[in-house]
Design an enzyme around this catalytic site. Structure first.
Site, short mmCIF file in Angstrom:
data_model
loop_
_atom_site.label_atom_id
_atom_site.label_comp_id
_atom_site.label_asym_id
_atom_site.label_seq_id
_atom_site.Cartn_x
_atom_site.Cartn_y
_atom_site.Cartn_z
CE LYS A 134 28.23 -38.45 27.43
NZ LYS A 134 28.10 -37.43 26.55
CG ASN A 150 26.14 -21.24 29.70
OD1 ASN A 150 25.23 -21.02 30.48
ND2 ASN A 150 27.37 -21.54 30.09
CB SER A 208 25.68 -24.69 31.24
OG SER A 208 25.66 -26.07 31.31
CB ALA A 212 32.78 -29.93 25.13
N GLY A 213 30.61 -32.64 24.10
CA GLY A 213 30.39 -34.08 24.29
C GLY A 213 30.23 -34.45 25.76
N GLY A 262 27.40 -33.79 27.59
CA GLY A 262 26.00 -33.96 27.95
C GLY A 262 25.30 -32.70 28.44
CB SER A 263 25.91 -29.05 28.13
OG SER A 263 25.96 -28.91 26.74
CB SER A 264 21.98 -30.84 24.78
OG SER A 264 22.21 -32.19 24.54
CG ASP A 298 24.43 -37.90 26.67
OD1 ASP A 298 25.04 -38.97 26.77
OD2 ASP A 298 24.82 -36.95 25.97
O1 PMV Z 1 28.13 -37.42 21.36
P1 PMV Z 1 29.10 -37.84 22.42
O2 PMV Z 1 30.45 -37.25 22.21
O3 PMV Z 1 28.57 -37.63 23.81
O4 PMV Z 1 29.36 -39.41 22.34
C1 PMV Z 1 28.68 -40.27 21.54
C2 PMV Z 1 29.00 -41.70 21.91
C3 PMV Z 1 29.03 -42.64 20.72
O5 PMV Z 1 29.17 -43.95 21.25
C4 PMV Z 1 30.22 -42.34 19.83
C5 PMV Z 1 27.76 -42.56 19.88
C6 PMV Z 1 26.50 -43.11 20.54
O6 PMV Z 1 25.40 -42.84 20.00
O7 PMV Z 1 26.57 -43.82 21.55
#
Ligand code: PMV
Length: 387
Positions: free
Chosen positions: A11, A53, A134, A140-141, A143-145, A199
């Site tokens: 995502k 991965n 993957s 890397a934020g 949503g891979s998990s 996510d």
């Molecule tokens: O953990 P990430 O990088 O997918 O992003 C978190 C998004 C925030 O709004 C910063 C935190 C949250 O819990 O929504």
């Protein structure tokens, strides 16, 4: 039974990160970068897990697990989180320290929990071999998990016959996807403690969603959008960045609250523009999306979650007439650059080679791709992926 092969997308948060923590609206969309899982039925008593991965390869015997966990655990139609007592046992089985917080090790626990809860509901444990690959950057934020948990839930529910086995490249019914999503959320809770659920929802249902105070609304009208994701390679912790933003909020509430409100207004405007673009694409609408990206990137700076490496990506994008913002927690991680349909291919090639010369990884991908999907094992691309 033949192999079970499933995939689920990662995502990107388009707008609303951080503001969402204060009950404001966020807009997130699935990425065309997916996690793939293949499950093979074993003939011996082995359960094996291969996660190339993150360099994890583990196996257990069904007897070993049965001797420690009393089965069945629960009714798979009624998703439930892991209890503290069971978590302790699963950590013992996995050989993981009781205070472990490393996501890689917690991925093994997530597998063991979902396996015991979903594959063993009749009290017998099937021998299976599972490989998860993957094609998206991990940690890397993006949503891979969550896509890992979604793939686990979908394949194990299918193995047990609780959800159907769709023919290749099909999706499950809405009720089946709701069940997958609920189990994936409990997988995410093992991995991340207290996730919002955004996510796993994007990964299950695909497309784009609006998220506010735990309520998820799928956006029905979304155009095909292209983005270039660029990874700063700078590690960051969502928890630390959320705390940094909160500090600023507590110090200057009357200044920061309007910033959060403005971010929410950006999310609303983005939703409207996406719907209008789905009906009739127009240059003006694409330009509005670019304006929203620019404004939000400045707001995120005001919330103290920017980073020089992210700013550098924004500056590089601007040099090519493109617009970028950080996505997710910030402080490092990824930024996305919006690619309008009329962006010249030469511009894209040039910016990619500039990032390559800066040793930054980037991926050109579309947003709004399908959610969790079952695949036919005959697919040549998948055979190659799992070889
Ligand atoms: O953990 P990430 O990088 O997918 O992003 C978190 C998004 C925030 O709004 C910063 C935190 C949250 O819990 O929504």
């Amino acid at each position: 039974m033949g192999d079970i092969t499933v995939s689920a997308p990662g995502k990107v948060i388009l707008h609303g990160e951080h503001a969402v923590v204060y009950g404001k609206v966020a807009i997130a969309a699935s990425l065309n970068l997916r996690t793939y899982l293949r499950m093979r039925r074993g003939t011996d008593n082995l359960i094996s897990l291969d996660l190339p991965n993150i360099a994890i390869k583990k196996s257990w015997t069904t007897d070993g697990i049965k001797s420690q966990v009393s089965l069945p655990l629960c009714d798979p139609n009624k998703p439930v989180g892991v209890s503290g007592e069971l978590l302790t046992k699963l950590k013992d089985i996995a050989g993981v320290d009781q205070h472990e917080s490393d996501t890689k090790q917690l991925a093994v626990i997530t597998f063991l929990y979902l396996y015991c809860a979903l594959a063993a509901h009749k009290g017998t444990l099937p021998a299976i071999g599972l490989k998860v690959v993957s094609v998206q950057p991990v940690s890397a934020g993006l949503g891979s998990s969550a896509s890992f948990s979604v793939c686990l839930a979908a394949s194990l529910l299918q193995l047990s016959g609780i959800i159907s086995s769709p023919a290749g490249d099909e999706v499950w019914s809405e009720a089946e996807r709701d069940l997958i999503n609920s189990w994936a959320f409990f997988g995410e809770k093992i991995l991340h403690g207290n996730p919002s659920g955004i996510d796993n929802s994007v990964s299950t249902y695909g497309g784009a969603i609006k998220f506010k105070s735990g309520k998820i609304t799928p956006l029905c009208r979304v155009p095909k959008l292209q983005i270039l994701l660029v990874n700063t390679g700078v590690p960051r912790s969502t928890k630390v960045l959320v705390a940094r933003c909160r500090e600023r909020y507590q110090k200057y509430p009357d200044i920061i609250e309007p910033v959060l409100k403005s971010i929410e207004a950006i999310s609303h405007r983005c939703e409207e523009v996406l719907a209008e673009l789905a009906d009739s694409p127009s240059t003006d609408l694409y330009e509005t999306l670019e304006d929203l990206i620019d404004i939000n990137q400045h707001h995120l700076g005001a919330l103290c979650v920017n980073h020089p490496a992210l700013e550098e990506i924004v500056r590089t994008a601007a040099k090519y007439g493109l617009h970028a913002k950080l996505t997710g927690a910030g402080g490092g991680g990824c930024a996305f650059i919006f690619i309008k349909p009329d962006t010249p291919l030469t511009t894209l090639a040039d910016i990619k080679s500039e990032f390559a010369s800066q040793k930054l990884s980037c991926w050109e991908t579309s947003v709004g791709s399908p959610g969790v999907t079952a695949h036919s094992g005959d697919d040549g691309h998948l055979k190659q992926l799992f070889s």
